[in-house]
Design a protein around this motif. Structure first.
Motif, PDB file in Angstrom:
ATOM      1  N   HIS A  62      44.538  50.732  32.385  1.00  9.43           N
ATOM      2  CA  HIS A  62      44.573  49.813  31.247  1.00  9.43           C
ATOM      3  C   HIS A  62      45.842  48.964  31.285  1.00  9.43           C
ATOM      4  N   GLU A  63      46.976  49.581  31.599  1.00 12.07           N
ATOM      5  CA  GLU A  63      48.241  48.830  31.681  1.00 12.07           C
ATOM      6  C   GLU A  63      48.135  47.715  32.711  1.00 12.07           C
ATOM      7  N   GLU A  64      47.511  47.997  33.841  1.00 10.94           N
ATOM      8  CA  GLU A  64      47.392  46.995  34.897  1.00 10.94           C
ATOM      9  C   GLU A  64      46.493  45.850  34.454  1.00 10.94           C
ATOM     10  N   LEU A  65      45.385  46.169  33.797  1.00 13.71           N
ATOM     11  CA  LEU A  65      44.480  45.127  33.308  1.00 13.71           C
ATOM     12  C   LEU A  65      45.148  44.294  32.220  1.00 13.71           C
ATOM     13  N   GLU A  66      45.920  44.963  31.378  1.00 14.02           N
ATOM     14  CA  GLU A  66      46.646  44.253  30.323  1.00 14.02           C
ATOM     15  C   GLU A  66      47.663  43.289  30.933  1.00 14.02           C
ATOM     16  N   ALA A  67      48.373  43.757  31.962  1.00 11.63           N
ATOM     17  CA  ALA A  67      49.363  42.896  32.607  1.00 11.63           C
ATOM     18  C   ALA A  67      48.708  41.719  33.326  1.00 11.63           C
ATOM     19  N   ALA A  68      47.541  41.954  33.924  1.00  5.66           N
ATOM     20  CA  ALA A  68      46.886  40.917  34.717  1.00  5.66           C
ATOM     21  C   ALA A  68      46.135  39.895  33.871  1.00  5.66           C
ATOM     22  N   TYR A  69      45.552  40.338  32.753  1.00  5.85           N
ATOM     23  CA  TYR A  69      44.686  39.437  31.970  1.00  5.85           C
ATOM     24  C   TYR A  69      45.188  39.180  30.556  1.00  5.85           C
ATOM     25  N   GLY A  70      46.213  39.906  30.131  1.00 11.93           N
ATOM     26  CA  GLY A  70      46.831  39.644  28.836  1.00 11.93           C
ATOM     27  C   GLY A  70      45.860  39.707  27.681  1.00 11.93           C
ATOM     28  N   ASP A  71      45.923  38.698  26.803  1.00  9.53           N
ATOM     29  CA  ASP A  71      45.108  38.692  25.583  1.00  9.53           C
ATOM     30  C   ASP A  71      43.615  38.627  25.879  1.00  9.53           C
ATOM     31  N   ASP A  72      43.246  38.063  27.031  1.00 11.62           N
ATOM     32  CA  ASP A  72      41.817  38.018  27.374  1.00 11.62           C
ATOM     33  C   ASP A  72      41.243  39.418  27.480  1.00 11.62           C
ATOM     34  N   PHE A  73      42.049  40.352  27.980  1.00 13.58           N
ATOM     35  CA  PHE A  73      41.590  41.734  28.082  1.00 13.58           C
ATOM     36  C   PHE A  73      41.744  42.472  26.755  1.00 13.58           C
ATOM     37  N   LEU A  74      42.887  42.295  26.092  1.00 10.46           N
ATOM     38  CA  LEU A  74      43.121  43.002  24.838  1.00 10.46           C
ATOM     39  C   LEU A  74      42.184  42.541  23.725  1.00 10.46           C
ATOM     40  N   ALA A  75      41.613  41.350  23.867  1.00 15.69           N
ATOM     41  CA  ALA A  75      40.663  40.869  22.859  1.00 15.69           C
ATOM     42  C   ALA A  75      39.343  41.619  22.905  1.00 15.69           C
ATOM     43  N   LEU A  76      39.086  42.316  24.027  1.00 17.10           N
ATOM     44  CA  LEU A  76      37.862  43.105  24.108  1.00 17.10           C
ATOM     45  C   LEU A  76      37.934  44.267  23.119  1.00 17.10           C
ATOM     46  N   SER A  77      36.791  44.704  22.634  1.00 19.49           N
ATOM     47  CA  SER A  77      36.750  45.856  21.739  1.00 19.49           C
ATOM     48  C   SER A  77      37.212  47.103  22.484  1.00 19.49           C
ATOM     49  N   THR A  78      37.655  48.107  21.743  1.00 21.66           N
ATOM     50  CA  THR A  78      38.054  49.356  22.398  1.00 21.66           C
ATOM     51  C   THR A  78      36.869  49.987  23.113  1.00 21.66           C
ATOM     52  N   HIS A  79      35.665  49.812  22.598  1.00 20.16           N
ATOM     53  CA  HIS A  79      34.469  50.339  23.262  1.00 20.16           C
ATOM     54  C   HIS A  79      34.301  49.679  24.628  1.00 20.16           C
ATOM     55  N   ALA A  80      34.483  48.357  24.685  1.00 22.65           N
ATOM     56  CA  ALA A  80      34.353  47.652  25.962  1.00 22.65           C
ATOM     57  C   ALA A  80      35.413  48.116  26.950  1.00 22.65           C
ATOM     58  N   ARG A  81      36.652  48.271  26.473  1.00 23.32           N
ATOM     59  CA  ARG A  81      37.712  48.719  27.372  1.00 23.32           C
ATOM     60  C   ARG A  81      37.455  50.148  27.847  1.00 23.32           C
ATOM     61  N   ALA A  82      36.859  50.966  26.982  1.00 23.05           N
ATOM     62  CA  ALA A  82      36.565  52.349  27.367  1.00 23.05           C
ATOM     63  C   ALA A  82      35.605  52.405  28.544  1.00 23.05           C
ATOM     64  N   VAL A  83      34.535  51.617  28.517  1.00 28.23           N
ATOM     65  CA  VAL A  83      33.547  51.688  29.605  1.00 28.23           C
ATOM     66  C   VAL A  83      34.057  51.002  30.869  1.00 28.23           C
ATOM     67  N   VAL A  84      34.902  49.984  30.712  1.00 28.34           N
ATOM     68  CA  VAL A  84      35.491  49.352  31.896  1.00 28.34           C
ATOM     69  C   VAL A  84      36.429  50.328  32.595  1.00 28.34           C
ATOM     70  N   VAL A  85      37.293  50.988  31.827  1.00 26.30           N
ATOM     71  CA  VAL A  85      38.217  51.954  32.418  1.00 26.30           C
ATOM     72  C   VAL A  85      37.446  53.124  33.024  1.00 26.30           C
ATOM     73  N   LYS A  86      36.372  53.545  32.369  1.00 21.50           N
ATOM     74  CA  LYS A  86      35.557  54.641  32.901  1.00 21.50           C
ATOM     75  C   LYS A  86      34.981  54.258  34.262  1.00 21.50           C
ATOM     76  N   ALA A  87      34.443  53.053  34.361  1.00 25.30           N
ATOM     77  CA  ALA A  87      33.873  52.606  35.636  1.00 25.30           C
ATOM     78  C   ALA A  87      34.948  52.515  36.714  1.00 25.30           C
ATOM     79  N   LEU A  88      36.107  51.951  36.371  1.00 24.95           N
ATOM     80  CA  LEU A  88      37.172  51.800  37.359  1.00 24.95           C
ATOM     81  C   LEU A  88      37.753  53.146  37.778  1.00 24.95           C
ATOM     82  N   MET A  89      37.778  54.098  36.858  1.00 27.63           N
ATOM     83  CA  MET A  89      38.321  55.414  37.178  1.00 27.63           C
ATOM     84  C   MET A  89      37.508  56.083  38.286  1.00 27.63           C
ATOM     85  N   VAL A  90      36.211  55.902  38.262  1.00 27.02           N
ATOM     86  CA  VAL A  90      35.336  56.515  39.269  1.00 27.02           C
ATOM     87  C   VAL A  90      35.244  55.652  40.517  1.00 27.02           C
ATOM     88  N   HIS A  91      35.520  54.361  40.360  1.00 32.17           N
ATOM     89  CA  HIS A  91      35.136  53.377  41.371  1.00 32.17           C
ATOM     90  C   HIS A  91      35.716  53.653  42.761  1.00 32.17           C
TER      91      HIS A  91
END
Length: 792
Positions: A554-583
């Motif tokens: 999450h820290e890396e995505l926040e640093a790379a995309y800033g407000d564009d990423f933080l504007a996503l809902s926590t639900h959206a960030r949860a499934v993105v991080v879940k996918a990347l964790m396994v990826h």
């Protein structure tokens, strides 16, 4: 057509007939189909045979009335007596697949495993009260439920028992009582006597009170590891664990603690487990000297040590409360507040649960604990990180103590793997790690210590190769889903050997210590400028490291995309991080081959069984977090999130870099899809929503799928596939690989119109000189701020 189910119906167990089967599930299924009986599993409209030959299974048939039940039981009695069934002769083939056919009763309310545990507790404490959890047959009608509950309570009190606590959570079809009964009454329940509480029609199940399995053995020392102060952001991750030592120099302001159950004053004993988990999440393994997280971590204590004795560390939840209720209250406190208080962690979407119920290893039927995790995850958009559970003993038959002690290298590794193979069905997951929506984490046999294989009387049980720790419990999970999902380091825990039988070596695994484990903050007073650190690990520590990894992504995505990423809902960030964790998880080929060789089974028709045995230990594999967090010249990873409706699909286009056109050499495409499924407790279709990535037209870039992967149709909530090829392929500039995220027909009536998902895709080439990253990035609409993030 009548239907048999693999799960009992919690709504009306008095109408159920139980089929106890023998032989293979497929033979029973075929016999049923020939007479018009259909087997329905919870998440498929077709019977699932997971390739395990079942010596005894249970299936449930709902009958319209008692007269129909009586008639079916009459036919069974005739068949058992060897008499002809007349016009009902078609039932003979079904009956031949059965051990028994009977009404739902005491044997179903108290399982074999639960009966054994209750009987053991009663025998150990014959003069004490025994605490039990009763789950009532759930009725959605509040008035009927209240009547049933009242009748059950009256019977419990009439038998001399007492009610300690109760909880009703309609969303997971949970209506439960925590009771005390005498040891003799508990023994009667364990025996499933007709005069015991196991006879009550209002009762769905009776089991021992949950015993959370945590590693509490400690090996402390002093340290002066320096940690610089920094400005910290609001929490996105939370820990549910034992009361930590908040004033520790390594933790301090880095934790935001909400003692919502007022456990702090009651925690008079050592604060071991919660302190270690908080340290591992904030700092990682201290032996690696990694930077701490940039945000505070929320901490809600749900356990404590009530005994002020350093030699007896026992951290547990309050004995007078149901653990399922405690979990729900904690998460609601985080996300919606209560009792006039605002939400404590409104932005939290990662929750660490390094605990497991040692009283109820997972056996096919999903626990209420796991149901709660699944429902909370889907409702509040939370990615739960759950430890798989530990097993501290291993018996290796046909290997004497002297031979094992003198063995070394691959010989000892193979002996240990054989022991795990022979005992794997006794090393099942601990609830709630069978939950479908969580990421279940097992322990990798690895750490930073690098101690010699043999030191004194201790032995490294797996001195060679890359494998799951022998203490780590095994999958598969509910509906044969991939579990554990991932392995992260839990320490190279040592074994102490003993021999009780002439031809069997018994291994007892010691807790983490200076020879094997992860270094974390330890409970205890500071001395001068030094403070306590301890060795932690096992699956608890592995889950903590996984939670930290999710936070770092999450820290890396926040640093790379800033407000564009933080504007996503926590639900959206949860499934993105879940996918990347396994990826970027993978299983070393040498490890896969070793498990194939030891676990088998051999034969070209047993490929799925061999794959299942690998998945039982590794899941999707060991994640490379550095690769997730950064790209290199020859590798590009893109992520996306979206929603999809029933019978609908979302199309994503992965740009193919021009540099790969007409070029030979190994290249790979990997795709991971993750979501949080709504669940329907008490229904046939527990997992309500199934997503998948439709098989892409991959030949434009790769030639074949990598072998040894999980099914194309995921039985859990993660889809993960890899394709590779080396033949030169020509394609025109601007060519894309289309990835369609599709939603199958829903298995229920009250499911959301859309379900959110996270998607990750990587394209990479073995030739490091090929500019794959820039070729993909140049074609993206939304680009990261940092052009290239190079993984370490």
């Amino acid at each position: 057509m009548f239907t048999l189910r693999e799960e009992p119906n919690a709504l009306a167990p008095e109408t159920l007939v139980v089929f106890e089967t023998r032989g293979t599930p497929s033979a029973f299924a075929q016999a049923c189909e020939e007479i018009g009986l259909r087997i329905l599993s919870d998440d498929d409209l077709e019977f699932i045979d997971d390739d395990q030959e079942a010596t005894k299974g249970h299936y449930y048939l709902t009958m319209p009335d008692q007269r129909a039940i009586d008639e079916l039981l009459r036919l069974w009695s005739l068949w058992e007596a060897g008499e002809a069934l007349g016009d009902h002769g078609k039932w003979e083939k079904v009956f031949s697949c059965l051990h028994n056919l009977r009404r739902w009763g005491p044997k179903d309310r108290v399982t074999e495993d639960d009966a054994a545990a209750i009987a053991e507790d009663a025998a150990e404490s014959p003069d004490a009260n025994i605490r039990l959890e009763i789950e009532l047959a759930f009725d959605p009608d509040e008035e009927k439920a209240a009547t049933n509950r009242g009748e059950a309570i009256a019977e419990i009190e009439r038998s001399g028992g007492s009610i300690r606590s109760s909880a009703r959570i309609p969303e997971i079809a949970y209506d439960a009582l925590l009771i005390d009964v005498s040891a003799s009454a508990a023994a009667d329940i364990a025996a499933r006597d007709d005069d015991s509480l196991a006879r009550l029609v209002q009762v769905f199940s009776i089991r021992p009170q949950s015993l959370l399995n945590i590693s509490t053995q400690v090996d402390t020392e002093t340290s002066e590891i320096a940690v610089a102060e920094q400005e910290l952001g609001d929490p996105i991750a939370a820990i549910l664990d034992a009361v930590p030592q908040q004033n520790h120099a390594l933790l301090g302001a880095r934790l935001a603690v909400d003692d919502f159950m007022s456990l702090e004053p009651r925690a008079v004993g050592p604060r071991v487990h919660g302190t270690a988990m908080a340290s591992l999440i904030v700092h990682g393994d201290l032996a690696k000297r990694e930077p701490p997280l940039r945000r505070r971590v929320a901490f809600l204590p749900i356990m404590y040590s009530a005994i002020d004795d350093p030699e007896f560390v026992d951290e547990a939840p309050p004995a007078e409360q149901l653990i399922v209720d405690v979990l729900v209250r904690a998460v609601r406190r985080l996300k919606i507040g209560g009792d006039g208080s605002p939400p404590f962690g409104p932005d939290v979407f990662i929750v660490n649960l390094s605990v497991g119920d040692a009283k109820r290893p997972f056996v096919n039927r999903i626990s209420a604990f796991a149901r709660a995790v699944d429902w909370l995850a889907a409702t509040y958009g939370i990615l739960f990180i759950v430890s798989a559970g530990n097993q501290r003993r291993l018996t290796i038959d046909h290997v004497d103590l002297a031979s094992y002690t003198s063995s070394a290298g691959e010989v000892r590794t193979q002996a240990t793997l054989l022991g795990l193979c022979w005992t794997m069905h006794g090393r099942r997951l601990l609830p709630p790690s069978e939950a479908l929506n969580c990421l279940t984490v097992g322990a990798l046999h690895d750490d930073e210590i690098a101690a010699p294989p043999d030191v004194g009387h201790s032995r490294d049980p797996l001195p060679t190769g890359v494998f799951a720790s022998p203490v780590s419990r095994m999958g598969l999970g509910y509906r044969s889903s991939v579990k554990p999902d991932l392995l992260l380091p839990g320490g190279r825990l040592r074994a102490i050997l003993r021999q009780d039988l002439p031809a069997a070596a018994h291994l007892e695994f010691k807790g983490p210590n200076r020879l094997g484990g992860l270094l974390a903050a330890g409970a205890g007073p500071a001395v001068g400028g030094a403070y306590q650190v301890q060795h932690s690990g096992s699956t608890s520590g592995a889950a903590a490291l996984a939670t930290r990894a999710c936070h770092l992504i999450h820290e890396e995505l926040e640093a790379a995309y800033g407000d564009d990423f933080l504007a996503l809902s926590t639900h959206a960030r949860a499934v993105v991080v879940k996918a990347l964790m396994v990826h970027r998880a993978s299983i070393p080929e040498d490890s896969r081959k070793a498990i194939h060789d030891v676990f088998g089974p051999a034969g070209r028709h047993n490929g799925r069984k061999r794959t299942a045995n690998v998945l039982r230990q590794f899941g999707f594999g060991v994640p490379d977090i550095d690769e997730v967090r950064g790209c290199i010249n020859s590798r590009a990873t893109i992520w996306a999130e979206g929603v999809v409706g029933e019978n609908d699909a979302q199309l994503f286009k992965l740009p193919l870099p021009d540099c790969l056109s007409g070029v030979s050499g190994l290249r790979r495409v990997s795709v991971t899809l993750a979501w949080l499924t709504p669940v329907q407790s008490g229904r046939r279709a527990y997992k309500g929503v199934r997503l998948k990535v439709e098989e892409p037209e991959i030949k434009s870039i790769c030639s074949q799928a990598v072998e040894g992967q999980s099914d194309r149709r995921p039985r859990g909530t993660v889809y993960h596939r890899t394709w590779e090829g080396s033949i030169a392929r020509n394609f025109v500039q601007g060519t894309t690989l289309e990835l369609r995220v599709a939603r199958d027909p829903d298995q229920g009536d009250e499911l959301p119109d859309v379900v959110r998902f996270g998607l990750a895709a990587t394209i990479e080439a073995e030739d490091a000189a090929l500019p794959v990253y820039e070729g993909v990035r140049a074609q993206l609409i939304v680009q990261p701020r940092v052009p290239v993030l190079v993984g370490a």
